[in-house]
Enzyme design. Structure first.
Site, PDB file in Angstrom:
ATOM      1  N   GLU A  75       0.835  -1.203   0.000  1.00 18.33           N
ATOM      2  CA  GLU A  75       0.000   0.000   0.000  1.00 18.33           C
ATOM      3  C   GLU A  75       0.871   1.255   0.000  1.00 18.33           C
ATOM      4  O   GLU A  75       2.084   1.190   0.197  1.00 18.33           O
ATOM      5  CB  GLU A  75      -0.899   0.041   1.249  1.00 18.33           C
ATOM      6  CG  GLU A  75      -2.230  -0.672   1.114  1.00 18.33           C
ATOM      7  CD  GLU A  75      -3.225   0.075   0.228  1.00 18.33           C
ATOM      8  OE1 GLU A  75      -2.853   1.118  -0.354  1.00 18.33           O
ATOM      9  OE2 GLU A  75      -4.369  -0.384   0.107  1.00 18.33           O
ATOM     10  N   ARG A  89      -9.548   2.502  12.411  1.00 19.29           N
ATOM     11  CA  ARG A  89      -8.121   2.638  12.132  1.00 19.29           C
ATOM     12  C   ARG A  89      -7.936   3.516  10.909  1.00 19.29           C
ATOM     13  O   ARG A  89      -8.850   3.689  10.091  1.00 19.29           O
ATOM     14  CB  ARG A  89      -7.467   1.270  11.899  1.00 19.29           C
ATOM     15  CG  ARG A  89      -7.886   0.571  10.601  1.00 19.29           C
ATOM     16  CD  ARG A  89      -6.959  -0.595  10.302  1.00 19.29           C
ATOM     17  NE  ARG A  89      -7.321  -1.369   9.124  1.00 19.29           N
ATOM     18  CZ  ARG A  89      -6.970  -1.063   7.876  1.00 19.29           C
ATOM     19  NH1 ARG A  89      -6.287   0.031   7.628  1.00 19.29           N
ATOM     20  NH2 ARG A  89      -7.317  -1.846   6.878  1.00 19.29           N
ATOM     21  N   GLU A 139     -10.819  -4.125  11.167  1.00  9.61           N
ATOM     22  CA  GLU A 139     -11.322  -5.463  10.846  1.00  9.61           C
ATOM     23  C   GLU A 139     -11.593  -6.297  12.093  1.00  9.61           C
ATOM     24  O   GLU A 139     -12.460  -7.184  12.079  1.00  9.61           O
ATOM     25  CB  GLU A 139     -10.325  -6.187   9.932  1.00  9.61           C
ATOM     26  CG  GLU A 139     -10.240  -5.622   8.522  1.00  9.61           C
ATOM     27  CD  GLU A 139      -9.322  -4.427   8.381  1.00  9.61           C
ATOM     28  OE1 GLU A 139      -9.089  -3.995   7.245  1.00  9.61           O
ATOM     29  OE2 GLU A 139      -8.840  -3.893   9.424  1.00  9.61           O
ATOM     30  N   ASN A 147     -10.002   5.216   0.850  1.00  7.90           N
ATOM     31  CA  ASN A 147      -8.853   4.797   0.041  1.00  7.90           C
ATOM     32  C   ASN A 147      -8.294   5.934  -0.798  1.00  7.90           C
ATOM     33  O   ASN A 147      -7.922   6.961  -0.248  1.00  7.90           O
ATOM     34  CB  ASN A 147      -9.213   3.561  -0.792  1.00  7.90           C
ATOM     35  CG  ASN A 147      -8.625   2.292  -0.197  1.00  7.90           C
ATOM     36  OD1 ASN A 147      -7.447   2.248   0.149  1.00  7.90           O
ATOM     37  ND2 ASN A 147      -9.435   1.257  -0.046  1.00  7.90           N
ATOM     38  N   ASP A 175      -9.651   1.210  -5.325  1.00  8.34           N
ATOM     39  CA  ASP A 175      -8.751   1.235  -4.173  1.00  8.34           C
ATOM     40  C   ASP A 175      -7.887   2.494  -4.270  1.00  8.34           C
ATOM     41  O   ASP A 175      -8.414   3.585  -4.388  1.00  8.34           O
ATOM     42  CB  ASP A 175      -7.934  -0.055  -4.140  1.00  8.34           C
ATOM     43  CG  ASP A 175      -7.421  -0.414  -2.748  1.00  8.34           C
ATOM     44  OD1 ASP A 175      -6.898   0.480  -2.068  1.00  8.34           O
ATOM     45  OD2 ASP A 175      -7.534  -1.592  -2.349  1.00  8.34           O
TER      46      ASP A 175
END
Length: 309
Positions: A18, A110, A130, A164, A217
C-alpha cells in the site's frame, strides 16, 4: 488495439502492499506492507529494495516523507500518526514521536490510505478496524485533514466505509477520494484553508446498482487530469478521463491491486502495489509484488512531502 505498455514484476512479495510514494530527490519509491507493518524503499538506480520494521508499530497503512527533515517520515499506525526516522537502508526504523491520533471515541476505527496535497498538508481516511467487524457493512470511517501546527485531525467528511485513494487536480482546484466499500469516487472543492467542500459522487463503479466484481482502491492522477484507480479483485488499473469515461484498462498479473503512483526520472512509470493476503480467493505468485508499468504515454505529477512546523 494491441496494448503497447509493459508490466515488470518487482519482488519482494508483500502481504498487503500500500501507500506508494515516489521521492523525486532520492529517485526511489517508498511503500508499506500494511498488516505486518513493514516499510520499503525501492532504489530506482540499482533496483534494490530495502525493508525495515518498526518496534512498537502494529500496522503501517501509508508512508510520506517530511519536507526538509532528512530521513524522517510520517506513517499511520492503527489510530496514531507517527513521526519515524529511517535512513532507507537499515532493517530497523524508529519512532520519534506521536503527532496525532483518532482519539478514544474512534477506538474501533483505524487509519487507511493517506497522502499529502500540493500545499504540504496531510489527508488521511479512517475505517472500521477489521477486528471490530466488516468495514463493508458499517460506515464508521471519516476523511480527515491533519493540522500539523495544532496536531489536530479535522474531519472533512463522514459516513465512509473503506477510505482509500486520494488525488488532487491543482489546476481545477478539485480533490478526488475513493470509498471502496461504497465503490465510488467523490469529488470536492478545496477552500483556502484546505477544507473540502461540496462533496458529491463523481464516478460510480457500480452499474445499475450491481458490482463489477472489483472495487476501487488507491488512486493517482496524471498531468492531463486522468485518474488511475487500482481495482482490488480486478487484475487491473482503470484510467478514467475528466469526462468520467474509462479510456484504458491496464492489466496487472495479480488479482488484488491496491494502489498506484507515478515515478521514475521522467514521472512516466506507473508503480502498482498488490496484496497476497487472501481476502477473496487463494492467491498465487506474483500476488503481493510491486509492478512497474512503462510505455503508457502519460506522465504523473510530483508527489508532495508533508510540511511539519
Amino acid at each position: 488495439m494491441t496494448e503497447s505498455y509493459r508490466v515488470e514484476t518487482i519482488p519482494p512479495y508483500t502481504q498487503l502492499g500500500e501507500g506508494p510514494h515516489w521521492d523525486i530527490a532520492g529517485q526511489c519509491l517508498y511503500y508499506v506492507s500494511l498488516f505486518d507493518a513493514l516499510i520499503y524503499r525501492l532504489d530506482h538506480r540499482t533496483g534494490t529494495v530495502y525493508t525495515a520494521s518498526i518496534d512498537g508499530v502494529r500496522l503501517a497503512s501509508f508512508i510520506v516523507p517530511v519536507k526538509d527533515q532528512k530521513d524522517c517520515f510520517v506513517i499511520a499506525d492503527t489510530g496514531r500518526l507517527l513521526l519515524i526516522r529511517w535512513d532507507g537502508v537499515a532493517p530497523k526504523a524508529s519512532i520519534v514521536r506521536e503527532l496525532g491520533s483518532l482519539g478514544p471515541e474512534h477506538v474501533h476505527n483505524r487509519f487507511n490510505d493517506g497522502k499529502v496535497d500540493p500545499w504540504g498538508r496531510l489527508y488521511t481516511g479512517s475505517m472500521l478496524h477489521e477486528d471490530a467487524g466488516s468495514p463493508f457493512e458499517r460506515a464508521t470511517g471519516s476523511l480527515w485533514r491533519f493540522c500539523a501546527r495544532s496536531g489536530q485531525l479535522i474531519e472533512q467528511d463522514g459516513g465512509m466505509y473503506i477510505s482509500n485513494g486520494l488525488a488532487w487536480n491543482k489546476q481545477t482546484n478539485k480533490f478526488y477520494f475513493v470509498d471502496s466499500g461504497a465503490n465510488y469516487i467523490k469529488e470536492y472543492d478545496i477552500d483556502l484553508d484546505g477544507n473540502l467542500t461540496n462533496g458529491h459522487i463523481w464516478f460510480d463503479f457500480k452499474r445499475d446498482g450491481k458490482s463489477p466484481g472489483y472495487f476501487g482502491d488507491g488512486m493517482t492522477i496524471d498531468t492531463e487530469g486522468n485518474l488511475y484507480v487500482a481495482c482490488f479483485n480486478g487484475y487491473r488499473v482503470l484510467k478514467i478521463s475528466p469526462a468520467k469515461k474509462i479510456v484504458q484498462e491496464i492489466k496487472i498479473p495479480a488479482q488484488q491491486v491496491t494502489s498506484v503512483a507515478f515515478g521514475g526520472p521522467k514521472l512516466d512509470e506507473l508503480y502498482v502495489t498488490t496484496a497476497a493476503k487472501e481476502f477473496t480467493t487463494p492467491q498465487k505468485d506474483p500476488a503481493g509484488a510491486t509492478f512497474r508499468v512503462t510505455g503508457l504515454g502519460a506522465k504523473g505529477l510530483p508527489m508532495s512531502e508533508i510540511i511539519l512546523k
